[in-house]
Design a protein around this motif. Structure first.
Motif, PDB file in Angstrom:
ATOM      1  N   LEU A 184       1.106   5.516   0.832  1.00  0.00           N
ATOM      2  CA  LEU A 184       0.531   6.685   1.478  1.00  0.00           C
ATOM      3  C   LEU A 184       1.310   7.901   0.989  1.00  0.00           C
ATOM      4  O   LEU A 184       2.536   7.899   1.004  1.00  0.00           O
ATOM      5  CB  LEU A 184       0.650   6.561   3.002  1.00  0.00           C
ATOM      6  CG  LEU A 184      -0.068   7.625   3.824  1.00  0.00           C
ATOM      7  CD1 LEU A 184      -1.584   7.468   3.676  1.00  0.00           C
ATOM      8  CD2 LEU A 184       0.315   7.501   5.289  1.00  0.00           C
ATOM      9  N   TYR A 227      -4.247   7.534  -0.267  1.00  0.00           N
ATOM     10  CA  TYR A 227      -3.978   6.137   0.061  1.00  0.00           C
ATOM     11  C   TYR A 227      -4.233   5.309  -1.189  1.00  0.00           C
ATOM     12  O   TYR A 227      -5.236   5.511  -1.884  1.00  0.00           O
ATOM     13  CB  TYR A 227      -4.900   5.677   1.195  1.00  0.00           C
ATOM     14  CG  TYR A 227      -4.989   4.176   1.324  1.00  0.00           C
ATOM     15  CD1 TYR A 227      -3.951   3.450   1.888  1.00  0.00           C
ATOM     16  CD2 TYR A 227      -6.109   3.488   0.874  1.00  0.00           C
ATOM     17  CE1 TYR A 227      -4.031   2.072   1.990  1.00  0.00           C
ATOM     18  CE2 TYR A 227      -6.192   2.115   0.982  1.00  0.00           C
ATOM     19  CZ  TYR A 227      -5.152   1.413   1.546  1.00  0.00           C
ATOM     20  OH  TYR A 227      -5.220   0.054   1.645  1.00  0.00           O
ATOM     21  N   ASP A 232      -8.269   9.912  -1.903  1.00  0.00           N
ATOM     22  CA  ASP A 232      -7.521  10.970  -1.236  1.00  0.00           C
ATOM     23  C   ASP A 232      -8.466  11.850  -0.440  1.00  0.00           C
ATOM     24  O   ASP A 232      -9.687  11.764  -0.574  1.00  0.00           O
ATOM     25  CB  ASP A 232      -6.634  11.773  -2.195  1.00  0.00           C
ATOM     26  CG  ASP A 232      -7.392  12.659  -3.144  1.00  0.00           C
ATOM     27  OD1 ASP A 232      -8.286  13.408  -2.698  1.00  0.00           O
ATOM     28  OD2 ASP A 232      -7.087  12.625  -4.346  1.00  0.00           O
ATOM     29  N   GLU A 243       0.852  -1.181   0.000  1.00  0.00           N
ATOM     30  CA  GLU A 243       0.000   0.000   0.000  1.00  0.00           C
ATOM     31  C   GLU A 243       0.895   1.242   0.000  1.00  0.00           C
ATOM     32  O   GLU A 243       2.022   1.184   0.483  1.00  0.00           O
ATOM     33  CB  GLU A 243      -0.888   0.013   1.244  1.00  0.00           C
ATOM     34  CG  GLU A 243      -1.809  -1.190   1.338  1.00  0.00           C
ATOM     35  CD  GLU A 243      -2.453  -1.327   2.699  1.00  0.00           C
ATOM     36  OE1 GLU A 243      -3.623  -1.716   2.743  1.00  0.00           O
ATOM     37  OE2 GLU A 243      -1.792  -1.065   3.724  1.00  0.00           O
ATOM     38  N   PHE A 295      -3.883   4.871   7.340  1.00  0.00           N
ATOM     39  CA  PHE A 295      -4.973   5.645   6.744  1.00  0.00           C
ATOM     40  C   PHE A 295      -6.248   4.853   6.965  1.00  0.00           C
ATOM     41  O   PHE A 295      -6.260   3.628   6.857  1.00  0.00           O
ATOM     42  CB  PHE A 295      -4.730   5.821   5.244  1.00  0.00           C
ATOM     43  CG  PHE A 295      -5.836   6.548   4.543  1.00  0.00           C
ATOM     44  CD1 PHE A 295      -5.833   7.931   4.478  1.00  0.00           C
ATOM     45  CD2 PHE A 295      -6.880   5.859   3.947  1.00  0.00           C
ATOM     46  CE1 PHE A 295      -6.863   8.615   3.836  1.00  0.00           C
ATOM     47  CE2 PHE A 295      -7.909   6.533   3.307  1.00  0.00           C
ATOM     48  CZ  PHE A 295      -7.890   7.910   3.251  1.00  0.00           C
ATOM     49  N   ASP A 301      -4.056   1.182  -2.582  1.00  0.00           N
ATOM     50  CA  ASP A 301      -3.810  -0.247  -2.459  1.00  0.00           C
ATOM     51  C   ASP A 301      -3.590  -0.755  -3.872  1.00  0.00           C
ATOM     52  O   ASP A 301      -4.536  -0.912  -4.646  1.00  0.00           O
ATOM     53  CB  ASP A 301      -5.001  -0.941  -1.796  1.00  0.00           C
ATOM     54  CG  ASP A 301      -4.778  -2.432  -1.605  1.00  0.00           C
ATOM     55  OD1 ASP A 301      -3.833  -2.995  -2.200  1.00  0.00           O
ATOM     56  OD2 ASP A 301      -5.557  -3.041  -0.856  1.00  0.00           O
ATOM     57  N   ARG A 354      -7.690   3.619  -4.993  1.00  0.00           N
ATOM     58  CA  ARG A 354      -7.007   4.849  -4.596  1.00  0.00           C
ATOM     59  C   ARG A 354      -8.042   5.876  -4.156  1.00  0.00           C
ATOM     60  O   ARG A 354      -9.060   6.066  -4.818  1.00  0.00           O
ATOM     61  CB  ARG A 354      -6.187   5.426  -5.746  1.00  0.00           C
ATOM     62  CG  ARG A 354      -5.378   6.646  -5.333  1.00  0.00           C
ATOM     63  CD  ARG A 354      -4.619   7.250  -6.509  1.00  0.00           C
ATOM     64  NE  ARG A 354      -3.725   8.284  -6.074  1.00  0.00           N
ATOM     65  CZ  ARG A 354      -4.081   9.498  -5.651  1.00  0.00           C
ATOM     66  NH1 ARG A 354      -5.357   9.823  -5.577  1.00  0.00           N
ATOM     67  NH2 ARG A 354      -3.183  10.385  -5.270  1.00  0.00           N
ATOM     68  N   SER A 407      -5.705   0.849   6.672  1.00  0.00           N
ATOM     69  CA  SER A 407      -4.544   0.320   5.963  1.00  0.00           C
ATOM     70  C   SER A 407      -3.649  -0.448   6.925  1.00  0.00           C
ATOM     71  O   SER A 407      -3.788  -0.358   8.147  1.00  0.00           O
ATOM     72  CB  SER A 407      -3.739   1.465   5.330  1.00  0.00           C
ATOM     73  OG  SER A 407      -3.060   2.210   6.342  1.00  0.00           O
TER      74      SER A 407
END
Length: 120
Positions: free
Chosen positions: A15, A28, A38, A13, A88, A30, A36, A96
């Motif tokens: 950040l 963030y 934000d 992942e 996150f 993955d 994704r 996360s």
């Protein structure tokens, strides 16, 4: 901040912290699930966790005289140390896996909240 700061954890992942559009933007991603988000997307219950303590990402205070949540988060990120863990979370993404804060304080050294909010 003239460039985004990003880190990847062992789960793959990513950040990203960035000062953009006169605010702190936290993204963030993955990569395994191609997901994704934000902090500009208006997600519900979105936070940066520092050692499991939640910090909000709203760019303005809705109560006069109260601190700006994103500024409180920015200041907390500046105080992190190499042993601190960051994550996150949002209602949509879930939490996360942890990210290391190693080097974050050094990367933010000399950068103020005003510097962040003045960046176009």
């Amino acid at each position: 901040m003239a460039f985004p700061l990003f880190t990847e954890n062992k789960a793959g992942e990513e950040l990203t912290l960035n000062c953009s559009g006169h605010e702190l933007v936290v993204a963030y991603e993955d990569k395994k699930s191609h997901y994704r988000v934000d902090s500009t997307e208006g997600l519900k219950d979105m936070y940066v966790l520092i050692n499991k303590k939640a910090y909000a990402l709203e760019p303005r205070s809705y109560v006069p005289g109260e601190p700006i949540p994103a500024q409180v988060t920015f200041d907390a990120l500046k105080r992190t140390g190499p042993k601190d863990k960051i994550a996150f979370t949002s209602a949509q993404s879930g939490e996360s896996k942890p990210f290391s804060a190693k080097g974050l304080s050094d990367a933010l050294d000399g950068i103020t909240w005003q510097d962040c909010t003045q960046f176009p």
